[in-house]
Design an enzyme around this catalytic site. Structure first.
Site: not given
Ligand code: NAP
Length: 483
Positions: A51, A148, A178, A182, A216, A240
């Site tokens: 966004r 996930k 992921h 591996k 972990e 996992h």
């Molecule tokens: P994050 O840091 O909160 O990022 C969320 C992203 O989504 C931001 O780019 C945000 O940007 C965008 N977003 C939020 N609402 C939106 C909307 N209505 N329309 C379009 N874009 C939108 O989250 P994350 O940690 O990257 O995680 C993302 C996904 O990956 C989740 O499902 C999480 O469970 C999964 N995941 C994450 C990790 C990790 O290590 N981080 C590991 C495994 C899985 P704006 O606010 O500018 O829209």
């Protein structure tokens, strides 16, 4: 050894959530490494979408910063980074609204592979799929990658599968885990099915038990709110550890193709017995000198969510009847270590006399750190003085065995993203697999909720609660040390 890099076809990869944590830490660095390896076509594009208002230049700056933060200095080169980020674009979009969809449609190129990575919170998965379909941005060959968590129980996973299925065919849906990306995990299949040595012994007759550990050292600080609604069962076991269990226990597929492999994995999940109350131990870490307890990290004083699980699992089929598989995962444990250990039975008779005992072989598949495998074998202790036996590891560290190439094992994400572009779903979870895993997990969680089960406290830096040790002791076995 010369690395074989086969460039993939030209693609447009849209990363919804392209400014988020996962994109910056894993997806973009993974793509950069593939670019560096020469696998990414020159014209391929990465399109960040979220966004926030930003232009291409702003996004290129954002991902340059991410690369500088998350790619080791030895892999960074200013000119290569510049060339790589030149292939990146940005378009503002709202997954829940109308804003930005026409612009995205206009941006996409015809006649190249279109892939859409849903790196956003799970409540946006359905709306994104629907909008991609309704705005005709996705074609029959387009792929979506779903992160996930895939649901939080069977009902929500089914609902999500249904929503995705209304816009995409199963062959277009890439549910990412992921762990499956591996190198060692894939090597597990190579070792099992590419050698004659192990498969004849890979059954209850010769295997005493199997241990799968994902430990972990970090707590849940920072994401305590999210984790508290999930816990180790939903966050780790259901996906996992279940996937690792499937690969270790499955029958040989007839071909190494996506559906043949996933059919066999599904059969394993369906053969799992329900888990009895005394076969599972839940834990929650206590405060340690200066480091907060789980309760403090989760900011929920009444939390009964588990940060640790140890359990005994039975696969009820001809191959495994009578061989337990022990699963263990937790946070704030002694070391960061993930491994699968296949513990073979002792030889039936010791020709060297009772004082030398009988020692079973152990095959250890290490996922982290230092990916590799080792097989513990019994040999004669060198020197005079009779036939004294000792155990030594036949060690295969990828870094050592494969030289430079082994030290440079691709990260799971970079491999999996390239598989999406190649259209290979082998290492992704199929919808029915995910549902079967929830169908097995749900009653366990429901039973805890019903009886108000409280996790056992454990010390940070330990191997988990005492009861987890007892789980194996009462079977006359012991956990391998977490190190
Ligand atoms: P994050 O840091 O909160 O990022 C969320 C992203 O989504 C931001 O780019 C945000 O940007 C965008 N977003 C939020 N609402 C939106 C909307 N209505 N329309 C379009 N874009 C939108 O989250 P994350 O940690 O990257 O995680 C993302 C996904 O990956 C989740 O499902 C999480 O469970 C999964 N995941 C994450 C990790 C990790 O290590 N981080 C590991 C495994 C899985 P704006 O606010 O500018 O829209």
């Amino acid at each position: 050894m010369v690395s074989r890099v086969i460039p993939v076809d030209d693609f447009d990869l849209v990363i919804f959530g392209g400014t988020g944590d996962l994109a910056r830490r894993k997806i973009i660095p993974g793509l950069y490494r593939r670019f560096l390896a020469g696998q990414m076509p020159e014209k391929a594009r990465i399109i960040g979408a979220a966004r926030g208002e930003m232009d291409d230049a702003g996004y290129r700056k954002l991902i340059t910063d991410a690369l500088n933060e998350f790619v080791p200095a030895s892999k960074r080169d200013a000119t290569t980074i510049e060339d790589f980020v030149a292939q990146a674009h940005y378009t503002p979009i709202d997954a829940m609204g109308d804003a930005g969809w026409k612009d995205l449609a206009a941006l996409m190129r015809p006649d190249v592979i279109r892939a859409f990575y849903f790196s956003v919170g799970p409540r946006l998965f359905g709306p994104l799929a629907e909008r991609l379909h309704d705005h005709k941005i996705a074609d029959d060959d387009s792929r979506i990658v779903v992160e996930k968590p895939f649901g939080r129980d069977l009902e929500s996973a089914r609902a999500l599968n249904k929503v995705l299925a209304s816009s995409f065919d199963e062959h277009q849906i890439y549910r990412i885990d992921h762990y499956l990306g591996k190198e060692t995990v894939q090597n597990l299949m190579a070792v099992r099915f590419g050698n004659i040595l192990f498969e004849p012994l890979w059954n209850a007759q010769y295997v005493d038990h199997i241990q799968i550990t994902v430990a972990e050292t970090v707590g849940v600080g920072g994401r305590g709110g999210y984790y508290d609604k999930s816990g180790a069962m939903r966050d780790m076991i259901q996906n996992h550890l279940m996937q690792l269990l499937c690969l270790i226990a499955m029958e040989p597929p007839s071909h190494f193709d996506p559906d043949a492999v996933r059919d066999e994995k599904l059969k394993v999940i369906r053969a799992l017995d329900p888990v009895e109350r005394d076969e599972i131990v839940r834990g929650q870490y206590r405060a340690d000198d200066g480091s907060p307890s789980y309760i403090e990290d989760s900011e929920n004083p009444k939390s009964t969510t588990e940060s640790f699980i140890a359990m005994r699992v039975h696969v009820s089929n001809w191959r495994w009847k009578g061989t337990p598989i022990y699963l263990r995962t937790g946070k704030k444990l002694r070391a960061r270590a993930s491994e699968i250990a296949v513990v073979f039975k002792d030889p039936p008779h010791s020709i060297f006399g009772p004082q030398e005992g009988r020692r079973g072989n152990v095959l250890v598949i290490r996922l982290q750190p230092d990916e590799g495998m080792n097989l513990r074998v019994t040999i004669k202790e060198p020197g005079p003085g009779g036939m004294r036996l000792i155990e030594v590891p036949l060690d295969m560290s990828f870094a050592e065995a494969l030289g430079e190439e082994g030290a440079d094992i691709p990260d799971a994400y970079e491999r999996l993203i390239m598989d999406v572009i190649r259209g290979n779903q082998t290492l992704f979870m199929r919808g029915d697999e995910v549902e079967a895993a929830w169908a097995w997990t749900d009653p366990i969680i429901a039973a805890w909720e019903e009886r108000g089960d409280k996790p056992k406290p454990y010390d940070a830096g330990s191997s988990g609660p005492e009861d987890a040790l007892m789980l194996l002791h009462k079977d006359g076995r012991r956990w391998r040390e977490i190190k």
